[in-house]
Design a protein around this motif. Structure first.
Motif, PDB file in Angstrom:
ATOM      1  N   ASN A 279      -7.029  -6.461  -0.802  1.00 48.65           N
ATOM      2  CA  ASN A 279      -5.918  -5.556  -0.539  1.00 48.65           C
ATOM      3  C   ASN A 279      -5.703  -5.359   0.958  1.00 48.65           C
ATOM      4  O   ASN A 279      -4.573  -5.222   1.422  1.00 48.65           O
ATOM      5  CB  ASN A 279      -6.159  -4.202  -1.215  1.00 48.65           C
ATOM      6  N   ARG A 303       4.458  -2.074  -0.950  1.00 47.90           N
ATOM      7  CA  ARG A 303       4.416  -1.297  -2.200  1.00 47.90           C
ATOM      8  C   ARG A 303       3.286  -1.806  -3.106  1.00 47.90           C
ATOM      9  O   ARG A 303       2.565  -1.034  -3.743  1.00 47.90           O
ATOM     10  CB  ARG A 303       5.771  -1.393  -2.907  1.00 47.90           C
ATOM     11  N   GLN A 304       3.134  -3.130  -3.178  1.00 44.82           N
ATOM     12  CA  GLN A 304       2.059  -3.712  -3.984  1.00 44.82           C
ATOM     13  C   GLN A 304       0.691  -3.292  -3.438  1.00 44.82           C
ATOM     14  O   GLN A 304      -0.227  -2.981  -4.204  1.00 44.82           O
ATOM     15  CB  GLN A 304       2.187  -5.237  -3.970  1.00 44.82           C
ATOM     16  N   VAL A 306       0.026  -0.543  -1.812  1.00 43.31           N
ATOM     17  CA  VAL A 306      -0.177   0.874  -2.138  1.00 43.31           C
ATOM     18  C   VAL A 306      -0.656   1.028  -3.577  1.00 43.31           C
ATOM     19  O   VAL A 306      -1.606   1.759  -3.872  1.00 43.31           O
ATOM     20  CB  VAL A 306       1.122   1.667  -1.893  1.00 43.31           C
ATOM     21  N   ASP A 307      -0.003   0.327  -4.483  1.00 46.52           N
ATOM     22  CA  ASP A 307      -0.377   0.430  -5.901  1.00 46.52           C
ATOM     23  C   ASP A 307      -1.816  -0.029  -6.125  1.00 46.52           C
ATOM     24  O   ASP A 307      -2.591   0.617  -6.850  1.00 46.52           O
ATOM     25  CB  ASP A 307       0.585  -0.404  -6.756  1.00 46.52           C
ATOM     26  N   ARG A 308      -2.198  -1.149  -5.498  1.00 42.98           N
ATOM     27  CA  ARG A 308      -3.567  -1.655  -5.682  1.00 42.98           C
ATOM     28  C   ARG A 308      -4.586  -0.708  -5.069  1.00 42.98           C
ATOM     29  O   ARG A 308      -5.677  -0.501  -5.626  1.00 42.98           O
ATOM     30  CB  ARG A 308      -3.692  -3.038  -5.045  1.00 42.98           C
ATOM     31  N   LYS A 310      -4.335   2.519  -4.736  1.00 45.42           N
ATOM     32  CA  LYS A 310      -4.491   3.688  -5.607  1.00 45.42           C
ATOM     33  C   LYS A 310      -5.342   3.350  -6.825  1.00 45.42           C
ATOM     34  O   LYS A 310      -6.141   4.171  -7.289  1.00 45.42           O
ATOM     35  CB  LYS A 310      -3.121   4.206  -6.024  1.00 45.42           C
ATOM     36  N   ASP A 311      -5.175   2.131  -7.342  1.00 42.68           N
ATOM     37  CA  ASP A 311      -5.998   1.714  -8.483  1.00 42.68           C
ATOM     38  C   ASP A 311      -7.476   1.646  -8.104  1.00 42.68           C
ATOM     39  O   ASP A 311      -8.354   2.002  -8.901  1.00 42.68           O
ATOM     40  CB  ASP A 311      -5.535   0.347  -9.006  1.00 42.68           C
ATOM     41  N   THR A 318      -6.060   3.600   0.684  1.00 46.53           N
ATOM     42  CA  THR A 318      -4.750   4.099   0.262  1.00 46.53           C
ATOM     43  C   THR A 318      -3.966   4.607   1.464  1.00 46.53           C
ATOM     44  O   THR A 318      -2.756   4.346   1.593  1.00 46.53           O
ATOM     45  CB  THR A 318      -4.925   5.225  -0.772  1.00 46.53           C
ATOM     46  N   GLU A 344       2.689  11.831   2.148  1.00 41.83           N
ATOM     47  CA  GLU A 344       1.720  11.394   1.136  1.00 41.83           C
ATOM     48  C   GLU A 344       0.431  10.916   1.799  1.00 41.83           C
ATOM     49  O   GLU A 344      -0.666  11.094   1.261  1.00 41.83           O
ATOM     50  CB  GLU A 344       2.331  10.286   0.278  1.00 41.83           C
TER      51      GLU A 344
END
Length: 675
Positions: A279, A303-304, A306-308, A310-311, A318, A344
């Motif tokens: 990431n 965006r990808q 950020v999503d990873r 958070k996962d 993050t 955020e």
């Protein structure tokens, strides 16, 4: 990643777990990675446990702890297990790591095992560093260092240097960090041990990246890349590729180069299953594209990422991904969305100074563009508060080693009030010292300005006085030249004509008269004297204002002048372009006066006159082989004073060299100053 045994921790992009005290998310990720390494080390631990009891099979760490508590092991076996437990836990649970390290240290000291004593001291120091207790870590490392030096254990010594450097890095003491990283590198290089050098070189490069000195980081990253390839260290190689992508971005390398490095890193971490660093490589790729204004590509990647992130559950990762997203949206012109993402980021409670600065900058500028001045001021105030707090923390971390030791030993006494008072006194002292320095600086500047003004005034006065003197001298020279010209003309045209007329009339007076022989002799003698007088008159008139000088210039007139003096030799060099009339007259008069001085005083047998004429300067020299004189102790006569005044009137330079072997007077005139 969990570092290899020996204490080599990364300070740059190699790992983020050692930058500060690990949070819960970091510990979770550490455990995931730890399991992969445990598969390799666990086999040895199982075999070791089986040797202790035939009923013990391959077990986990908890099982080994239970075996340790049975008391059925020899001291040597206990030390080995405590060493491994101490090392494995230092990246997961610093408290347990320190506990096992101190137990092992006690046993090693009892048995007199110097190597293991140094090893436990070093490992405990590393554990305290991982727990963020840097002052205590330094105490244990300093106890381990002399043991490693006495044992000539270069691996232990390199690990100590590396941990020193990591501690200095988190304290923002970058010079000390670089020094210790280099010591670690030299130690390993001296023994041609390349296994730990990949990480050391990456750590050095990481410091240079923090200091924005990317060109110095590049050679170390290249070295780390070569070693990672040679040792087949894919994790290390992937981290190096992330750093190379970032460095190339800062140095203005082509976009494709940075993109390729980031993509290679993603591929390597994908193969090793390290989702965290995969990431980070994705974030770097997004940053490359928004840096090159390709926002349509950068936004989906960010965006990808950020999503990873958070996962994965890592707060720091993050925050980094959200920061890249906020930056991309800001540069794309989506100020409102950029501000939302920035808020955020703040919610992640990130403590990274670079991230916080970046985010507050985005919030201030985005709200300014959106026409929300109140919010801009609000976030600007928060940024200042954060910067002040960071400055205070940085100052506290830079206290001397002795003071840190003292504070560590006195923790139990809870002297927070005294410490705060001490800090207040320090800041007041610094503020007072700064005010004093500023006052002294202003006073010094005013003093220097006053001195400069006085010197300028003195120089201006001297310049005006010199100009007055030069004008007076020039006027005198002009008057002298005019008077000489008038006298020469009067003598030649007036008195010379009269004497010539007398010479013509005397023979007619004689007529046909018969004179006595005595009278004839007297008459002829008078005619001879009349001829001499006419010749002398012409010579005087010629020297007062030589006609050849006015008509043909310096070369011809000086050649005639020197030819009339048996001792003199004339040498001419350069072009024969005519000079200004006043300058030619001045040069002629000076040479005339200098030659006459030689004839009167030097008792010389040879005189050399040299004239050099160039496009931008004229110089002439009169040299003799006479008895000489002492220029420093001899008062200049009227002749030399007149020559010096004439030369200064034309802004020239005069130099006198004299000894028992003769005298040389050199005069140089700069034609550019007279234009």
């Amino acid at each position: 990643m969990i570092p290899p045994k020996g204490g080599f921790y990364s300070a740059g992009v190699m790992t983020i777990f050692v930058l500060d005290k690990p949070d819960k998310q970091s510990i979770m990720m550490m455990k995931i990675i730890f399991k992969k390494i445990q598969r390799i080390r666990h086999l040895w631990l199982c075999l070791l446990a089986m040797s202790f009891s035939s009923g013990v099979f391959c077990q986990n760490l908890d099982s080994l702890e239970q075996v340790l508590q049975t008391g059925k092991l020899t001291v040597g076996d206990q030390i080995k297990i405590l060493d491994d437990l101490n090392w494995f836990y230092n990246s997961v649970d610093a408290g347990r790591s320190i506990h096992y390290g101190k137990l092992g240290l006690e046993l090693a000291q009892k048995t007199g095992n110097k190597k293991m004593t140094g090893t436990f001291l070093k490992n405990i120091g590393v554990s305290y560093y991982m727990d963020g207790v840097n002052d205590t870590a330094m105490i244990y490392l300093e106890k381990a260092k002399p043991i490693a030096e006495n044992l000539n254990d270069y691996r232990m010594l390199a690990a100590i240097y590396n941990t020193y450097a990591n501690i200095y890095r988190v304290q923002s003491m970058y010079n000390e960090a670089i020094e210790n990283y280099l010591n670690a590198a030299k130690t390993l290089e001296a023994h041609q041990d390349i296994n730990g050098l990949t990480l050391i070189y990456s750590n050095i490069a990481g410091i240079y990246q923090i200091m924005a000195n990317h060109r110095q980081a590049l050679p170390y990253l290249k070295k780390a890349e070569q070693l990672a390839i040679k040792t087949k260290d894919n994790e290390g190689l992937g981290s190096v590729y992330i750093a190379l992508s970032d460095v190339g971005l800062e140095l203005g390398d082509p976009k494709d180069t940075s993109v390729q490095y980031a993509q290679k890193a993603m591929k390597l971490f994908g193969q090793t299953g390290n989702r965290l660093f995969e990431n980070k490589a994705l974030q770097t790729l997004a940053k490359v594209y928004y840096h090159h204004h390709e926002y349509n590509v950068a936004v989906p990647l960010a965006r990808q990422a950020v999503d990873r992130a958070k996962d994965l559950g890592f707060a720091r990762n993050t925050a980094e991904a959200l920061t890249i997203m906020s930056n991309t949206l800001f540069y794309q012109g989506h100020y409102a969305r950029s501000a939302e993402v920035a808020i955020e980021v703040l919610a992640t409670d990130s403590t990274d100074i670079n991230i916080i600065r970046n985010i507050y900058s985005n919030l201030v500028l985005a709200n300014a563009y959106l026409g929300h001045p109140d919010l801009s001021y609000k976030y600007m105030d928060r940024y200042r508060e954060f910067a002040d707090r960071h400055t205070t923390e940085s100052y506290q971390k830079s206290l001397s080693e002795l003071q840190v030791r003292y504070e560590t030993q006195k923790k139990e006494l809870k002297i927070e009030a005294l410490e705060k008072q001490h800090q207040l006194y320090i800041w007041l002292g610094i503020a007072g010292a700064l005010l004093l320095l500023i006052a002294l600086a202003f006073a010094y500047i005013r003093y220097r300005l006053a001195v400069s003004r006085r010197k300028l005034a003195e120089k201006e006065t001297q310049r005006l006085e010199q100009e007055k003197q030069l004008v007076a001298v020039q006027a005198t020279l002009d008057g002298e030249t005019a008077e000489r010209t008038r006298l020469a003309r009067d003598l030649h045209d007036g008195l010379g004509s009269m004497l010539s007329a007398v010479k013509l009339n005397l023979p007619q007076v004689q007529g046909n008269a018969l004179l006595e022989s005595v009278d004839v002799s007297r008459f002829q003698k008078a005619m001879g004297m009349l001829d001499d007088s006419i010749q002398e008159l012409r010579r005087v008139a010629h020297h007062m204002m030589p006609e050849s000088l006015l008509r043909f210039g310096l070369k011809v007139s000086l050649s005639d002048f020197c030819a009339a003096i048996p001792l003199a030799r004339f040498h001419y060099f350069g072009n024969e372009a005519r000079l200004p009339e006043k300058m030619e007259i001045m040069i002629y008069r000076c040479i005339h006066e200098l030659v006459n001085n030689v004839l009167k005083h030097a008792e010389a047998t040879q005189i050399n006159v040299q004239l050099v004429q160039e496009a931008d300067r004229v110089s002439f020299t009169v040299q003799d082989n006479g008895k000489g004189f002492k220029p420093d102790s001899t008062t200049e006569g009227m002749g030399l004073q007149n020559i010096r005044s004439r030369v200064e009137a034309f802004q020239g330079k005069m130099e006198i060299l004299s000894s028992a072997q003769g005298t040389e007077i050199h005069i140089e005139l700069d034609l550019t100053k007279l234009s």
